[in-house]
Scaffold this motif. Structure first.
Motif, short mmCIF file in Angstrom:
data_model
loop_
_atom_site.label_atom_id
_atom_site.label_comp_id
_atom_site.label_asym_id
_atom_site.label_seq_id
_atom_site.Cartn_x
_atom_site.Cartn_y
_atom_site.Cartn_z
N SER A 1 -11.27 -3.03 -2.44
CA SER A 1 -10.64 -4.25 -1.95
C SER A 1 -11.43 -5.44 -2.50
O SER A 1 -12.64 -5.33 -2.70
CB SER A 1 -10.68 -4.29 -0.42
N LYS B 1 2.86 -6.24 5.95
CA LYS B 1 2.43 -4.98 5.35
C LYS B 1 3.66 -4.25 4.82
O LYS B 1 4.64 -4.07 5.54
CB LYS B 1 1.68 -4.15 6.36
N TYR C 1 0.85 -1.20 0.00
CA TYR C 1 0.00 0.00 0.00
C TYR C 1 0.88 1.24 0.00
O TYR C 1 2.08 1.16 0.19
CB TYR C 1 -0.92 -0.01 1.23
N HIS D 1 -8.09 2.54 1.20
CA HIS D 1 -8.66 1.20 1.19
C HIS D 1 -7.76 0.11 1.77
O HIS D 1 -8.19 -1.03 1.90
CB HIS D 1 -9.04 0.79 -0.24
N TRP D 2 -6.52 0.43 2.13
CA TRP D 2 -5.63 -0.64 2.56
C TRP D 2 -6.09 -1.29 3.86
O TRP D 2 -5.97 -2.50 4.04
CB TRP D 2 -4.17 -0.20 2.62
N GLU D 3 -6.67 -0.51 4.77
CA GLU D 3 -7.13 -1.08 6.04
C GLU D 3 -8.34 -1.99 5.82
O GLU D 3 -8.49 -3.01 6.48
CB GLU D 3 -7.42 0.02 7.05
N ASP E 1 -6.91 -5.16 4.55
CA ASP E 1 -6.26 -5.86 5.66
C ASP E 1 -7.30 -6.59 6.50
O ASP E 1 -7.13 -7.76 6.85
CB ASP E 1 -5.47 -4.87 6.51
N GLY E 2 -8.40 -5.93 6.81
CA GLY E 2 -9.46 -6.56 7.58
C GLY E 2 -10.08 -7.74 6.86
O GLY E 2 -10.33 -8.80 7.46
#
Length: 100
Positions: A87, A36, A7, A13-15, A18-19
């Protein structure tokens, strides 16, 4: 299995990715620490074949990459059954992580 989430700083949008990765791994009953990787320069983007943020590598391969997608520091969108999102869905990630 090695999972990396690439990222750039400020990616909205990376979180989310990740979720969803965590949910997909849990659904598969697999414990993997997602590495990460912050991509900060065009040179790093080239080195990683970074096709936008967020990018997900499984064993070094971006299985969501489209062949003609450019490499660079940009946002990335994914085609999902619910339309374009920032994502992949949990189901899409489960498919990729399980090799199906």
């Amino acid at each position: 299995m090695r999972v990396q989430l690439l990222y750039f700083d400020g990616c909205p949008h990376w979180e989310l990715a990740d979720g969803r990765l965590g949910e997909a791994l849990e659904a598969l009953g697999v414990h993997v620490d997602v590495e990460k990787i912050l991509v900060t320069t065009p040179e790093q983007a080239d080195e990683w074949s970074f096709r936008g943020s967020p990018s997900i590598l499984v064993d070094g391969q971006d299985r969501f990459a489209e062949p003609d997608a450019p490499v660079g520091l940009s946002c990335r969108l994914y085609r999902t059954p619910d339309g374009v999102q920032g994502s992949p869905t949990v189901d899409q990630l489960v498919q990729v992580l399980s090799g199906t």
